[in-house]
Structure formats: structure tokens, C-alpha cells
Design an enzyme around this catalytic site. Structure first.
Site, short mmCIF file in Angstrom:
data_model
loop_
_atom_site.label_atom_id
_atom_site.label_comp_id
_atom_site.label_asym_id
_atom_site.label_seq_id
_atom_site.Cartn_x
_atom_site.Cartn_y
_atom_site.Cartn_z
CB CYS A 2 -0.94 0.11 1.19
SG CYS A 2 -2.10 -1.24 1.31
NE ARG A 27 4.58 1.72 -0.24
CZ ARG A 27 5.60 1.34 0.54
NH1 ARG A 27 6.83 1.43 0.08
NH2 ARG A 27 5.39 0.88 1.73
CD1 TRP A 76 -0.28 -6.04 -3.42
CD2 TRP A 76 -0.42 -6.75 -1.30
NE1 TRP A 76 0.08 -7.37 -3.40
CE2 TRP A 76 -0.01 -7.83 -2.12
CE3 TRP A 76 -0.59 -6.98 0.06
CZ2 TRP A 76 0.26 -9.09 -1.60
CZ3 TRP A 76 -0.32 -8.24 0.57
CH2 TRP A 76 0.10 -9.28 -0.26
CG ASN A 112 1.88 0.94 4.16
OD1 ASN A 112 3.03 1.35 4.15
ND2 ASN A 112 1.58 -0.31 3.90
N GLY A 113 -0.10 -0.96 6.35
CA GLY A 113 0.40 -1.84 7.41
C GLY A 113 -0.66 -2.85 7.79
CD GLU A 495 16.80 -12.08 -9.32
OE1 GLU A 495 16.37 -12.69 -8.33
OE2 GLU A 495 16.40 -10.95 -9.66
CE LYS A 499 13.21 -10.16 -11.42
NZ LYS A 499 13.90 -9.96 -10.19
CD GLU A 502 9.57 -11.04 -9.78
OE1 GLU A 502 9.01 -10.78 -8.70
OE2 GLU A 502 10.76 -10.79 -9.97
CG HIS A 518 18.39 -36.66 -7.09
ND1 HIS A 518 18.73 -37.96 -6.81
CD2 HIS A 518 19.56 -36.01 -7.34
CE1 HIS A 518 20.05 -38.08 -6.86
NE2 HIS A 518 20.57 -36.92 -7.19
CE LYS A 617 11.44 -1.97 -6.30
NZ LYS A 617 11.80 -3.24 -6.93
C1 G6P Z 1 9.56 -8.12 -3.12
C2 G6P Z 1 10.12 -7.60 -4.42
C3 G6P Z 1 11.43 -8.29 -4.75
C4 G6P Z 1 12.42 -8.11 -3.59
C5 G6P Z 1 11.82 -8.60 -2.28
C6 G6P Z 1 12.68 -8.19 -1.11
O1 G6P Z 1 9.15 -9.43 -3.25
O2 G6P Z 1 9.20 -7.80 -5.47
O3 G6P Z 1 11.97 -7.72 -5.92
O4 G6P Z 1 13.57 -8.83 -3.88
O5 G6P Z 1 10.53 -8.01 -2.06
O6 G6P Z 1 12.63 -6.78 -1.00
P1 G6P Z 1 13.76 -5.89 -0.39
O7 G6P Z 1 13.22 -4.48 -0.49
O8 G6P Z 1 13.92 -6.33 1.03
O9 G6P Z 1 14.99 -6.08 -1.19
#
Ligand code: G6P
Length: 622
Positions: A2, A27, A76, A112-113, A495, A499, A502, A518, A617
Site C-alpha cells: 500500500c 506498492r 494491496w 499502510n500496514g 534469480e 524474473k 513473476e 532426483h 514491491k
Molecule cells: C519483493 C520484491 C522483490 C524483492 C523482495 C525483497 O518481493 O518484489 O523484488 O527482492 O521483495 O525486498 P527488499 O526491499 O527487502 O529487497
């Protein structure tokens, strides 16, 4: 999760609030709303479901909501589905229809929270005659403020303080009181919030990009503090209601870095900003050919005394930790563990008193990472945070901070912050190795020279992106993808796979190449895409063998190899090459084609790569 914004000053608030929310949409983006006050008139609330553009349309880009004082929110969903009635702002009194319209209530607010004890508080408020219209925890906090406001002496500070003492959980809240025109009240615990001031105007936001265009003078309100915000002024109070002084911070990010700058999406822009993010991060600690970590507060004596390292993070930052585990262990011979923050914090971990806990976080606000940091500190363990956002909670609470210089990252899927985190971690590995005597001067100089080549090498990979775009379009329809590699290549696969999944919603998995047999190999079918990362010279032949095992079962093979390893083409159907580099640092190069692949597949499938469904994010809930 949020995003919240607020404005009070001489200009019309609604367009400024909409603009700020557009910078915070990363957010959360399932619904949005505004509450704006015109002089002493009660606030008017407008809420919509879906992306922010719906709110902009409904308010005629803010023109339909006159007034110079207001608050806004992009959501969110946590408690209650994304709907108009659950969207913020919420009001303390009765709510008509789905919540839009003139507010006759005493208090209107956004949050937010997460309020953990909202059920018990809701029951108390219902017993005291309150009616609830939404399923949110936010409506509880707004009504609780109203309850205390009316019960005691009609003073916002008192009402907010009593509420803060009563609620458990995390919050950044903004409130407007009907009897207090020309004021916005804010409070926080756990969730981020900044307050920016310029001539006669004051801005509130969850994050810097929302206000960067207007001011660089920013106050970070502390945990369990509240603020009275008026045009061009702000006063802070602690839990006793006593005024506290907070010094402003000057934000150095430039305003353009929070704009798309001609790119279709922030993600592709941020992919292209990686050479600079890495270069700036390296340059912040490599001076005259030597690594200087003194600004992070780590002396040589302390480094020599470390017995072990635990890296704790979430998401892509955890993948950075996985890569660094290989690099740091190899260069320093210190044992390194990498932990998911959400697991670490509940596991009662055994930590040697002489160990170092490194937390990695772009936002510096991820709830689990923050709690992991607090847990390590409560054990008396020395902590170092690798963080991108200056002044964020993790940066403020860690014993030592290494700031990555990636600038604001807006796309939900991280790219440049990830690359900057890797660069920061490499310098820690090389510096610790040299100080502890596990690498000699010659190796140290060679590693530093190699590190400094990363930005130009990433740039070179970006210049060849059209081939990957073509490949992505060809494979945009696939159902599954598997990423395999060994050692550091395996961490790059983690990673690359994240990518892809997501932002394109294609099921993908990353596997240590030797583990495939396995179980997972049974999922390989005709034309299943298997991507092998092949940058580790000592291991790549083994990974190629594992890829060939997949090919024998019908897989289509894509390889990512270093220049010169052209024999890979004998086995793979499609190969993309990255420049050669010391194998400890190869993740920084091999990840770039994988980022591009994920992005272009998402685009080819017609998706919004910047705002993938269900994600946010900054994850400030556990
Ligand atoms: C979310 C984001 C990721 C990020 C993760 C950790 O899932 O979409 O891209 O790696 O949070 O966030 P931070 O701000 O702690 O790196």
C-alpha cells in the site's frame, strides 16, 4: 505494501496526490482513493477499484476534487478483497454506499500496514456503538482514534497516542479531523513514511519518489511517533505527547530517475541503468585501487575477528545472498549461511557471538528482514545492512550500513538494485579476504580490476538485446521453464527463474543441475524449455551433460555461456554469450540476459511487466 500520500499547501491537492500515488503504485494497485478538504468544508472522498487511472478518470485528473489539503492511498489488499468499500480512505462515522462522497464523520484516514489485534478492537468498538462497513483493519484504527477523540478531550495528539498504545502491528497512518482544518495528522510504527517540506507546502508519502519532484528536504518520522502537518511546517511528538526534534535529510536522488524517461516500462529502463548502478556502488567504496569500507563502520580488527557470516534476506535479495555465499566462502574461507528472513526469524538460530549477520534489502522496509535484523541484534550479534533506500528502517536500525547506489527502483521485479547488491557483496568478499589474509595483494588487485569491468560488460550485453527479444517472442506461449546450473550459476538460475515467473506467469523452476535427476527430470516433455547457465569454467561441462540428458527427453535447450565457449552450440538449440569475467562475479553478467528474457516474454504475452498481479514491491507484512 500500500502507498500513502498527503499534501497541504497553496496548490490544489488532488492532482499532486494523484501524481504522488502514480509513483507509489508499485506498492499496491488493486484499488485507490482520495480525501480532499476545501478550506473548512468537510473532506470529500472518492474511491475506485483497479489501477490508479480509474481514480484519475473518476476525479477528472483531480479537478473534480477542489481543495488544498488531502490524503490518498493505493492498496494491496490484506484484510478484505479489493473492492470500493474496502478501498481507503475510511471514515469514523457512517459510510454511504461504497464510501465515496462528502464526509460528515469526525475522522477520515488512510493506512499502510497491518493491525494485528483488529478483531478484538473491532468488537470493543461495536460494543460502543460503532458500525463497520468494510472488512479492513484500517477502519478499526480510524474508528478507534475517533473513540478516544470523543471520549477524552477532543485533542488529536491524545487520541492518536491512546490509539498507538492500544494497537498491535504495523502502520503508517494519515488522518484529517473535521474540527481541525488546515491540518493532517500522521503516525507510524513499522511501516515507512516520510514528510517533505518546501516553501509553504508539506508532502507526506510512503517513499521518496512520490515527492522528489517537489522537495528534497525530508523528515523520517520515527517509530511510535506522531506528526502534526500544516502548510510548510511539521511538528513531531513522542508517545507521551512531548514534542521531539527530527533533523531533515537532504535526498540526493535526481527527479528524472523516478520517471520512465522514454522507456515503455520502468523495468526495461532499470535494466539499462544497471551499468551505472554497479559503477556508482563500486565507486563508493573503491578508491585509488583499494576497497575502503570504513564508511560502513567495519574496522580491520573487527573483520579479522569475525568467525562466521549469516546472510538474511527475502526474494531477489536472498538470491544475492546465495551468490555471495559462494564468493565470500571462497575468498575468505569464512563459513557463510544464507537464510530466508521469514524462516530465520522464527527458528531460534544458533549464532556465534563473533559472527556477523548481513541483511540485504532494496527497500530497507521488508517486514521479515527487519525482524531478522532485530533478532540478530537482540542476540548481541554485529549486523551489517546492504540497503538501497537511505533512511529506511533497516538502514537506521543496523549497526553498520553499506548503501547501494542504484537510485529509486520502481518496477516491482528488481533488476538494478539486485545488481548493485551483488556489487556491494563482492567488495565485502574481496576486502574481507584481503584483510584476513586469504587472498594476497596480487589477487586483490586482480579482483578489483575485474570488478571495475562489470559496468562496461553489462553494457555490452544490453547492446545485443534484440536476439533475446526475438527468442522471447518465439517462446512466449510456453507453459513451463527450467533453469539449471551449478555453483554460482545455480544462484543465477534462482534469480532468472523468479524474473520469468513473476512477470510472465509462466511456471518456472530453478534447479541445481545435479539435482534434476532426483525427480524434476520427470517433468521434461517434448519442447520444454531448459535454460542452462554455464559461466563456471570448472563446472560447465557437468551442467552441459545435465542439459543433454534433458534434450534426450525432448527438451529445447538454451545456454548462457561465456565468450569463447562456442562448443556449447554443439548441444544447445540457442546460445547467448556474456563477456568473460572472474567466475566469482559472473552472476552480474549472466543474470542480464535472463532479466531481458523475463521482460520480453512478459511484453510478448501482453502483460504489465512493471506491475505483476498479486505482488507489491515493498513487502511490509509478514
Ligand atoms: C519483493 C520484491 C522483490 C524483492 C523482495 C525483497 O518481493 O518484489 O523484488 O527482492 O521483495 O525486498 P527488499 O526491499 O527487502 O529487497
Amino acid at each position: 505494501m500500500c502507498g500513502i500520500v498527503g499534501f497541504i499547501g497553496d496548490h490544489q491537492a488532488a492532482p499532486i496526490l494523484l501524481d504522488g500515488l502514480s509513483k507509489l503504485e508499485y506498492r499496491g494497485y488493486d484499488s485507490a482513493g482520495l480525501a480532499v478538504r476545501n478550506g473548512t468544508d468537510p473532506a470529500e472522498v472518492v474511491k475506485t477499484v483497479g489501477r490508479l487511472k480509474n481514480l484519475a478518470e473518476k476525479t477528472d485528473d483531480g479537478k473534480a476534487l477542489p481543495g488544498c489539503c488531502g490524503i490518498g492511498h493505493t492498496r494491496w489488499a490484506t484484510h478484505g478483497e479489493p473492492s470500493q468499500v474496502n478501498a481507503h480512505p475510511h471514515v469514523s462515522g457512517n459510510c454511504t454506499g461504497s464510501g465515496s462522497g462528502k464526509v460528515e464523520s469526525e475522522v477520515v484516514g488512510v493506512h499502510n500496514g497491518i493491525i494485528e489485534n483488529y478483531k478484538e478492537l473491532k468488537e470493543k468498538l461495536i460494543r460502543n456503538g460503532y458500525t463497520f462497513y468494510s472488512d479492513t483493519d484500517t477502519e478499526v484504527i480510524i474508528k478507534l482514534v475517533d473513540y478516544y477523540y470523543k471520549k477524552y478531550i477532543q485533542d488529536p495528539i491524545d487520541a492518536i497516542m491512546k490509539t498507538m498504545v492500544r494497537v498491535r502491528g504495523s502502520y503508517a497512518i494519515e488522518l484529517m479531523f473535521k474540527d481541525h482544518p488546515g491540518e493532517i495528522w500522521a503516525a507510524r510504527k513499522g511501516s515507512p513514511m516520510i514528510i517533505g517540506v518546501s516553501d509553504g507546502e508539506t508532502y507526506i508519502a510512503s517513499d521518496v519518489p512520490a515527492i522528489l519532484k517537489y522537495t528534497r528536504k525530508v523528515y523520517y518520522i520515527g517509530d511510535l511517533q506522531c506528526a502534526k502537518i500544516t502548510a510548510g511546517d511539521v511538528h513531531f511528538y513522542d508517545l507521551n505527547g512531548d514534542e521531539v526534534t527530527i533533523e531533515p535529510t537532504e535526498i540526493k536522488w535526481d527527479a528524472e530517475s523516478a520517471e520512465k524517461g522514454g522507456y515503455e516500462h520502468f523495468m526495461i529502463k532499470e535494466i539499462h541503468e544497471q551499468p551505472k548502478a554497479v559503477e556508482d556502488t563500486l565507486a563508493s567504496v573503491i578508491k585509488d585501487g583499494a576497497i575502503d569500507l570504513s564508511e560502513c563502520g567495519l574496522s580491520d580488527e573487527q573483520i579479522k575477528d569475525i568467525s562466521a557470516i549469516t546472510i538474511v534476506a527475502c526474494g531477489s535479495a536472498w538470491h544475492v545472498g546465495m551468490t555471495l555465499q559462494y564468493a565470500i566462502e571462497d575468498l575468505t574461507r569464512l563459513p557463510v549461511r544464507v537464510e530466508l528472513a521469514s524462516e530465520f526469524r522464527y527458528r531460534n538460530p544458533i549464532l556465534d557471538p563473533r559472527s556477523l549477520v548481513i541483511v540485504i534489502s532494496q527497500s530497507g522496509e521488508t517486514a521479515d528482514t527487519l525482524e531478522a535484523l532485530r533478532l540478530a541484534k537482540s542476540h548481541g550479534i554485529k549486523t551489517l545492512a546492504i540497503v538501497n533506500v537511505v533512511g529506511s528502517t533497516i538502514a537506521r536500525e543496523a549497526d553498520n550500513v553499506f548503501y547501494t547506489l542504484a537510485g529509486p527502483e520502481i518496477a516491482v521485479a528488481t533488476t538494478k538494485a539486485y545488481s548493485a547488491q551483488l556489487a556491494a557483496g563482492y567488495t565485502i568478499a574481496v576486502h574481507f579476504g584481503f584483510v584476513r589474509g586469504t587472498i594476497d595483494r596480487e589477487q586483490y588487485d586482480a579482483y578489483i580490476a575485474d570488478l571495475n569491468t562489470i559496468p562496461a560488460k553489462i553494457q555490452k550485453i544490453l547492446e545485443d538485446k534484440e536476439r533475446l527479444q526475438w527468442f522471447a517472442a518465439k517462446f512466449a506461449h510456453i507453459r513451463d521453464a527450467f533453469f539449471i546450473g551449478r555453483g554460482i550459476d545455480y544462484s543465477t538460475c534462482l534469480e532468472g527463474s523468479l524474473k520469468m515467473k513473476e512477470i510472465s506467469y509462466i511456471h518456472s523452476e530453478a534447479y541445481a543441475a545435479g539435482e534434476l535427476k532426483h525427480g524434476t527430470i520427470s517433468l521434461i516433455e517434448d519442447q520444454t524449455l531448459v535454460i542452462g547457465v554455464l559461466t563456471q569454467n570448472k563446472l560447465y561441462e557437468k551442467t552441459v551433460s545435465n542439459m543433454v540428458e534433458c534434450k534426450s527427453r525432448g527438451a529445447y535447450l538454451m545456454g548462457i555461456a561465456s565468450y569463447g565457449k562456442y562448443e556449447v552450440e554443439d548441444h544447445c538449440n540457442f546460445v547467448t554469450y556474456v563477456p568473460s569475467i572472474d567466475p566469482h562475479f559472473s552472476a552480474s553478467l549472466a543474470v542480464v540476459p535472463l532479466q531481458l528474457l523475463g521482460y520480453y516474454i512478459s511484453i510478448a504475452r501482453g502483460l504489465d511487466a512493471d506491475k505483476p498481479r498479486n505482488l507489491a514491491k515493498s513487502v511490509t507484512v509478514e
